[in-house]
Design a protein around this motif. Structure first.
Motif, PDB file in Angstrom:
ATOM      1  N   PHE A   1       0.115  -9.884  -2.789  1.00 35.01           N
ATOM      2  CA  PHE A   1       0.761  -9.281  -1.622  1.00 35.01           C
ATOM      3  C   PHE A   1       0.983  -7.788  -1.833  1.00 35.01           C
ATOM      4  CE2 PHE A   1       3.333  -9.287   2.105  1.00 35.01           C
ATOM      5  CZ  PHE A   1       4.366  -8.403   1.857  1.00 35.01           C
ATOM      6  N   ALA A   2       1.467  -7.444  -3.046  1.00 36.90           N
ATOM      7  CA  ALA A   2       1.742  -6.032  -3.331  1.00 36.90           C
ATOM      8  C   ALA A   2       0.462  -5.211  -3.302  1.00 36.90           C
ATOM      9  CB  ALA A   2       2.431  -5.910  -4.691  1.00 36.90           C
TER      10      ALA A   2
ATOM     11  N   ARG B   1      -0.682  -4.704   0.197  1.00 36.98           N
ATOM     12  CA  ARG B   1       0.147  -3.732   0.900  1.00 36.98           C
ATOM     13  C   ARG B   1      -0.209  -2.308   0.516  1.00 36.98           C
ATOM     14  NH1 ARG B   1       4.914  -1.516   2.203  1.00 36.98           N
ATOM     15  NH2 ARG B   1       5.046  -1.607   4.462  1.00 36.98           N
ATOM     16  N   ALA B   2      -0.519  -2.142  -0.792  1.00 38.11           N
ATOM     17  CA  ALA B   2      -0.784  -0.768  -1.241  1.00 38.11           C
ATOM     18  C   ALA B   2      -2.144  -0.270  -0.797  1.00 38.11           C
ATOM     19  CB  ALA B   2      -0.678  -0.709  -2.765  1.00 38.11           C
TER      20      ALA B   2
ATOM     21  N   ALA C   1      -4.694  -0.440   3.521  1.00 39.14           N
ATOM     22  CA  ALA C   1      -4.841   0.666   4.462  1.00 39.14           C
ATOM     23  C   ALA C   1      -6.043   1.521   4.145  1.00 39.14           C
ATOM     24  CB  ALA C   1      -3.577   1.501   4.460  1.00 39.14           C
ATOM     25  N   LEU C   2      -6.487   1.498   2.885  1.00 37.87           N
ATOM     26  CA  LEU C   2      -7.698   2.224   2.526  1.00 37.87           C
ATOM     27  C   LEU C   2      -8.919   1.322   2.618  1.00 37.87           C
ATOM     28  CD1 LEU C   2      -6.700   4.383  -0.543  1.00 37.87           C
ATOM     29  CD2 LEU C   2      -7.783   5.212   1.504  1.00 37.87           C
TER      30      LEU C   2
END
Lengths: 668, 418, 374
Positions: free
Chosen positions: C132-133, C136-137, C140-141
């Motif tokens: 999940f982390a 999330r990080a 977006a890329l």
């Protein structure tokens, strides 16, 4: 909670079980922290609160109003006498270009956005807009665009091709200075701001109305703003395209408007006016919305024919997309196109007329209170009618071929824009000042403000009708006595009257500024409901608390606030007051919601706007700067995405359970 | 009485309100009167570009439409203001109770929608007819090509036997036309969009580069009709003027004959001959005089395409048969001669115009000032150090650095271009 | 203190700065290459700053020692991708620059993914949470990057196909492809009503088809005439052959329709072997067309005759300075078929000299239209 399910809530921690670690997600899952709610300038810099943004929009827009007004005074000084020498030809061309651009894009649209930002959520019973950070981005982008546009004055000369910037004159050969490039970039960036804002407000209106508020129970101001946002969504992309084409022609050697390469210069005109015409409805409809609140309040009766007013506003917006070529009657379109657009332009006069009649009929049978706000609203009704009637005279296309590009047109649009839009905005100032700042603007000064503005305006723009019909063309830095006519009432006379009138108008605006300063220093607080108003935004404190409503109101009627205060006496059929505004607000406070969640502040809208500004300057000053700007934009976008959408617990102060709520410090 | 304002404040407020209200409708009435007077006085002058003084059939068609729409708009305005004024007076707060909260009467709305729609339909019918009448070009009797350029107008008359034009004529500034003839202008532009407008004869039509736009002119009587470029075209847009000169058919024939006369070089040994030399040295780079020959006998063809960005400069053949220059912003006639010609009656104006500009009538001041330093007289892009964007080519006439003796010679020479 | 992750990125920054300066000194100071290297340095600085600011996204943990008890994370293929990138880079250095650039892209992408994977692995000992982390990080890329690459491939393949096919076949392919995309879209949208397997099969087949066809088209090269025309520059005015017959290059695939209609000053017709002209605004036929000097003006040519014709404009002759030869000046349109039209745009700088008037002629037809430049 099973090991396969993962629920993360703010402030929660995963249980320590089977050797698992304790994790505080809010602190780890963002790449950066959100700013903490401080006071002072940082509170304003990073805010996403629609009310603060509204105040900032309004302040900056008013500053640009003064800038544009000073530019106008220069123009009138130059034209007061024949063969004027105050401004050179080059400076004059810059002056009238920037006057129009500033007034339309940096004053009118943002001031309407100021009112919309502040009052639309309040009028529909919401706590903020749908996308608060985007809202902040809209403001900072507008400011960036406005600064870039006006930076041109200091960086080699402002744009000098007219606010309509017709190609090929706006191309790289015929407008060699960087002024037009600044114009393009400033408008592009400000245009992005408006487009983002329009999507934001549409979503807000469609999704965040208070329970019970159907579309036909919304206040007219909200309706007009909604129509305006739709106009923006469909018209801004067209000007964006036009600006991109021109930017590529000027900066990268494209030939979109280069006739020797086969281009048709009329392309620019069509693109510009397909945006430009809905744009004028974008300018006027918010003012129409404002006075549709003011007139009923000060006549003590509801708006006459609410559905007709709403539908005529919507139809003006729709038909407004079908009349753009009435700006091009002399361009060689051919009689068939000219006839079609001429008829369409006449058609659009009809819904506008409906509104005028409805406003007057609202006052009919009422109990009229001539406060300053009401005076301005009535001023709009009368002055806009004059402007509208002169507009009908140029809907007649052959007549327009005599009038277009003369001062007659200048008179027309200043009557509808100044007499219409600006008077509506001033009406809004006087009406809503107590709500926003907790103090009432002085009524006596307001009266001086109004009368100087009315007299000044009519003196400045009334003679322009005559000048235009006598044949004085516009956009000319001098007029000559040889063309000025003989007799007393010739060009010289009317130009002098007009110039004197413009200064009287300026004094009127000065009265407003004095009023604001005086009010700010006056410690006397305004009552909660000074005008015995009718709509939801008045069921709040003055100024409203951060979360607007202690309890989201349930709406049963149009003019909900009025219906909570008054009931009709069955026997006598008169209105009987059953509650005061203060009582209603205290009742709401007593029944306040618990756990009010408000959006937290953010750095990224400001940073992204700075990045856009640098990117824009890079188009003019070189690709390396563009790269830097682009990187800042990219970085800010990712920061925006990666910041926790869940604010830290210390961000917001929820109302405590003992009934006291923390009030924000009133501004001013 | 409002409930949330304290009684003391509300009394003061009511006083102010009453005073203002009492004076408001007085002021409103006086404003209305002023407007009325103003409207009348607007007609009291003879502005050369007045749009309500038609002098030809096209402008007459437009004027007829104006006389329908303007009074209609005026009547509607007066009715609305009267109704509004009455409302403001009758329903002022005089202590009446809060009125019944009527939400509107649909029938009133509908009537108030239908009435304007009917009025506009009538206006629309007349408008429609007017648009197509003005667009009629099949009955054209004479063609003139008009080319706009920053910041002057060029006219060329193609050969038209039935109008007595046997060879093409080229001129600029003043458009000479015969009266009672349906003229069609074929407008275009060499650079940006301009617009040709002679208010006394017709509405305006844009001159768009790359396109041909059509405009009809017809003058009823002889006269000089003023006009201006009315599409913003850059720095000297305000200095791009023209006139239409209508001559009787006989006078026009004389004018055509003069324009088609061959070039007569000035006599040897005169100041004018030396002026011709200066012309061949300097001016010929941009300006053409038809029939002028170089020293070796070959025709002197001007090369503005090499020196001017938009590629042309005014042709100065028969310069003294016109009476304005530099984009019609300066007069070739001195003040007295000018008012003699311009204010002449329609019967005599033809003869006076055809007399042209003689040495006694020449406005030597303006002409010399122009030759001395043209950019100082009219804003143009003629600074040789700042011509990067236009590839080193001028956009306007530069300062040639002529000495006073050169100017003397040139003026003498130009006077021979009759 | 400088964290390991940020050390890597700052190293990248430093190295690319040095590379940029070397490039500017050795190659060209104002080259795009310098900009790119500076851009790389800036990127490195930005990401390094992010990493530093978040201390490598270091998680607030109560008990770091517990990490030793944690179950090892699932294996990752990113190190292999990174290595592959290195290999492609070296290959590219030896062969074509396109391969080198591809290798650099793979290196950068793989490197970032590997670094993020490592970071996520250390976030906690719960793999679900780590996934999940990580998502999330970096999502977006990842998603925009994947989308860009995917769309780029699709666009590229389409373009190869169009360049290889002739105009008519290209139109058919376009219609078929558009219809196919539409069908696939409907299938995906109605996934609920169709069996998932069917959708997957169709999508896979479509992808194979596109890739296959596109690759084949790319390998077979552009339409012959485009390649030839590009090489031999046949549209240059000086190469035009303005005779009555069809010229080898200039008339190949002539345009036969004209999109602009309102912007011509006159139209010249040829009918029954005779030439005549009409001009805008003039009611009768004209035998003279007037064009102002230095004004870009368009003249249209319409062929109403049975045979193919072209329009030629004769603009006198000029003596070439170097050779002393007198050359005729003029240009022409392409050969036009029956009921078809062409446009000629002329900018004539000077009027005709005496004895050499300008004119329009049509080879193979009688009559001429005089051209006057006043």
């Amino acid at each position: 909670m099973s090991t396969n399910e993962l629920t993360l809530t703010p402030g929660n921690a995963l249980d320590v079980a089977k050797g698992k670690l304790v994790v505080a997600p809010t602190q780890s899952l963002g790449a950066v922290r959100r700013p903490v709610n401080t006071t002072g300038w940082r509170e304003w810099l990073f805010t996403v609160d629609h009310k603060k943004l509204g105040i900032m929009y309004g302040t900056v827009a008013f500053v640009f109003f003064i800038v544009g007004g000073v530019e106008a005074l220069f123009i009138r000084l130059q034209l007061a006498l024949p063969d004027g020498r105050i401004l050179s030809a080059d400076k004059y061309n810059q002056m009238f270009t920037m006057h129009a651009t500033t007034m339309i894009f940096l004053f009118a649209m943002p001031m309407a956005a100021a009112f919309a930002n502040y009052f639309l959520p309040l009028q529909i019973g919401a706590r903020d807009v749908a996308f608060p950070r985007l809202n902040a981005l809209s403001f900072w982008l507008f400011l960036t665009g406005g600064l870039i546009l006006n930076a041109s004055w200091f960086l080699g000369g402002a744009a000098d091709g007219g606010w309509f910037m017709y190609a090929p004159n706006s191309g790289p050969v015929f407008s060699p200075s960087n002024g037009v490039d600044f114009w393009i970039l400033g408008l592009q960036i400000a245009g992005i701001a408006s487009l983002i804002g329009s999507i934001n407000l549409i979503v807000t209106v469609l999704n965040m109305r208070a329970p019970g508020m159907t579309l036909m129970k919304m206040p007219v101001f909200t309706w007009m703003i909604l129509v305006v946002q739709f106009l923006l969504v469909f018209s801004l992309p067209v000007i964006t395209v036009a600006l991109v084409l021109l930017m590529f022609q000027r900066s990268y050697g494209a030939t979109f408007f280069d006739v020797s390469q086969g281009a048709d210069p009329l392309l620019w005109q069509h693109l510009f006016w397909i945006f430009g015409h809905p744009e004028v409805y974008v300018l006027i409809l918010p003012a129409f919305g404002i006075i549709s609140e003011v007139l009923p309040t000060f006549s003590r009766k509801p708006l006459f024919g609410y559905p007709f007013v709403v539908f005529s506003g919507a139809s003006i917006g729709l038909v407004g997309f079908g009349v753009w070529a009435h700006h091009m009657f002399a361009s060689g379109l051919g009689p068939v196109s000219v006839a079609v657009f001429s008829m369409a332009t006449m058609a659009i006069a009809i819904p506008t007329g409906v509104k005028i009649f409805n406003w007057i009929l609202t006052m009919w049978g009422g109990k009229i209170w001539y406060s300053a706000a009401m005076k301005f609203a009535i001023g709009l009704v009368i002055l806009f009618t004059i402007g509208g009637l002169s507009g009908v005279t140029h809907a007649v296309a052959p007549s327009d071929t005599q009038q277009t590009d003369t001062y007659y047109i200048v008179a027309h649009f200043h009557y509808v824009l100044f007499g219409g839009m600006v008077f509506g905005l001033f009406s809004g100032f006087y009406y809503w000042w107590p709500k926003v700042f907790g103090k009432m603007l002085n009524e006596k000064l307001g009266s001086w403000n109004f009368w100087f503005m009315v007299i000044g305006m009519n003196m400045a723009f009334g003679p322009m009708h005559i000048l235009g019909l006598q044949g004085q063309p516009r956009r000319m830095y001098v007029w000559t006595e040889a063309r000025g006519g003989e007799g007393l009432f010739n060009f010289g006379f009317w130009n002098m009257v007009s110039s004197i009138g413009s200064f009287i108008l300026a004094i009127g605006v000065l009265f407003f500024i004095i009023n604001v300063i005086k009010t700010t220093r006056n410690p006397e607080r305004a009552p909660l409901d000074p005008w015995d108003a009718r709509t939801l935004e008045w069921i709040t404190t003055s100024p409203p608390k951060v979360h607007n409503f202690d309890r989201i109101p349930v709406v049963h009627h149009l003019d909900e606030f009025f219906h909570r205060k008054y009931e009709e006496d069955e026997a006598t059929h008169t209105m009987k007051q059953v509650a005061t505004g203060e009582e209603l607000v205290r009742a709401e406070e007593a029944a306040a919601d618990a756990d009010i969640h408000m959006p937290g502040p953010s750095y990224w809208p400001l940073l992204l706007s700075i990045g856009m500004g640098v990117l824009g300057m890079g188009v003019i000053y070189g690709t390396p700067i563009m790269v830097v700007g682009g990187l800042i934009v990219l970085f800010s976008s990712y920061g925006w995405v990666l910041e926790p959408s869940v604010p830290d617990a210390i961000d917001f102060d929820t109302p405590s359970t003992d009934g006291h709520t923390k009030e924000i410090t009133p501004v001013g | 009485m409002s409930h949330s304002v304290s009684p003391h404040t509300s009394e003061k407020a009511m006083d102010i309100v009453n005073n203002v209200k009492a004076s408001s409708h007085r002021i409103r009435n006086s404003i209305a009167t002023i407007f009325g007077l103003v409207a009348l006085t607007g007609c009291a002058t003879n502005a050369p570009q007045d749009t309500w003084q038609p002098r030809g059939e096209n402008a007459q068609i437009i004027n007829n439409l104006q006389w329908i729409v303007f009074p209609m708009a005026g009547v509607v305005g007066v009715l609305v203001f009267a109704f509004a004024a009455y409302t403001f007076w009758k329903f002022t707060d005089r202590g009446q109770p809060i009125p019944s909260q009527s939400h509107g009467k649909p029938i009133v709305e509908i009537i108030l929608t239908i009435i304007p729609a009917l009025i506009l339909t009538v206006v629309g019918v007349f408008t429609f007819r007017g648009i197509f009448e003005l667009a009629e070009t099949k009955d054209t009797e004479m063609i003139i090509n008009v080319t706009g350029q920053q910041w002057w107008w060029e006219y060329d008359y193609p050969a038209q036997e039935d109008q007595g034009i046997t060879q093409p004529i080229i001129s600029s500034g003043q458009l000479v036309i015969p009266v009672g003839t349906k003229i069609l202008l074929r407008e275009t532009s060499r650079d940006v969009i301009h617009s040709y407008w002679i208010p006394a004869l017709n509405g305006k039509k844009d001159a768009v580069p790359g396109r041909i736009n059509l405009l009809r002119l017809q003058a009823d009587k002889p006269g000089i009709f003023a006009g201006q470029c009315t599409e913003f075209c850059g720095l000297s847009h305000a200095n791009m003027r023209m006139e239409a000169v209508a001559l009787s058919k006989e006078d026009f024939a004389k004018w055509v004959a003069n324009q088609q006369k061959a070039y007569t070089p000035p006599a040897d040994g005169t100041l004018a001959k030396e002026g011709e030399g200066v012309f061949l040295n300097q001016c010929i780079r941009c300006h053409q005089v038809n029939g002028l020959k170089k020293a070796d006998g070959t025709p002197a063809i001007a090369a503005p395409d090499e020196n001017v960005y938009s590629g042309a400069a005014p042709n100065l053949s028969h310069l003294m048969s016109r009476n304005t220059f530099a984009g019609a912003i300066f007069d070739l006639l001195n003040k007295k001669c000018r008012s003699d010609v311009w204010n002449a009656s329609p019967e005599t104006i033809g003869e006076k115009y055809l007399a042209g500009v003689s040495e006694t009538c020449l406005n030597a001041n303006d002409l010399r000032a122009w030759l001395r330093n043209a950019p100082a007289m009219k804003p143009m892009y003629a600074d040789p150090t700042k011509l990067v964007k236009s590839g080193g080519k001028y956009r306007g006439m530069p300062n040639l650095g002529l000495t006073e003796t050169d100017i003397d010679k040139l003026v003498a020479y130009l006077l021979t271009l009759k | 203190m400088i964290t390991p992750g940020s050390k890597y990125f700052f190293g990248l920054t430093g190295l690319s700065l040095i590379a940029a300066i070397l490039y500017m000194v050795l190659v060209n100071p104002s080259d795009l290459g310098a900009v790119a290297l500076f851009g790389l340095a800036s990127c490195g600085a930005v990401i390094g700053a992010m990493a530093l600011f978040t201390r490598d996204g270091d998680v607030y943990t109560d008990e770091e020692a517990v990490a030793a008890n944690a179950v090892a994370g699932p294996p990752s293929f990113w190190p292999i991708v990174f290595a592959l990138g290195g290999a492609i880079v070296l290959t590219g250095l030896a062969t074509v620059s396109a391969v080198f650039i591809l290798g650099v892209a793979v290196l950068i992408g793989g490197g970032i993914e590997w670094a993020i994977h490592n970071w996520a692995d250390g976030a906690s000992s719960d793999h679900e949470f780590n996934k999940f982390a990580r998502a999330r990080a970096i999502s977006a890329l990842e998603y925009p990057g994947l989308a860009a690459v995917g769309l780029g491939i699709i666009a590229f393949l389409f373009s190869r196909v169009f360049l290889a096919l002739s105009k008519d076949a290209g139109t058919i392919f376009f219609m078929v492809a558009a219809a196919a995309i539409f069908v696939v879209g409907i299938l995906i949208a109605s996934k609920g009503f169709m069996k998932g397997a069917v959708t997957v099969v169709v999508a896979v087949l479509a992808a194979i088809a596109l890739v296959g066809v596109g690759t084949f088209a790319a390998l077979s090269g552009e339409r012959h005439e485009l390649a030839v025309a590009a090489e031999e520059d046949h549209y240059d005015a000086s190469h035009r052959e303005c005779g009555e017959e069809k010229s080898k290059h200039y008339d190949h695939h002539a345009n036969n329709t004209v999109s602009l209609r309102s912007a011509v000053t006159a139209t010249i017709f040829v009918k029954d072997g005779k030439v005549y002209a009409e001009a805008i605004g003039m009611t009768k036929k004209v035998d003279t067309i007037t064009i102002p000097r230095s004004n870009a003006t368009s003249v249209m040519f319409r062929n109403l005759d049975e045979e193919d014709h072209r329009l030629v404009v004769n603009l006198g002759s000029v003596k070439v300075a170097e050779t002393g030869v007198v050359e005729k000046v003029g240009t022409c349109t392409q050969l036009t078929g029956k009921n078809q039209e062409q446009v000629m745009t002329l900018t004539i700088p000077k009027p005709a000299t005496e004895g050499e008037p300008f004119s329009f002629t049509v080879p193979g037809a009688t009559g001429e239209i005089k051209l006057v430049v006043p």
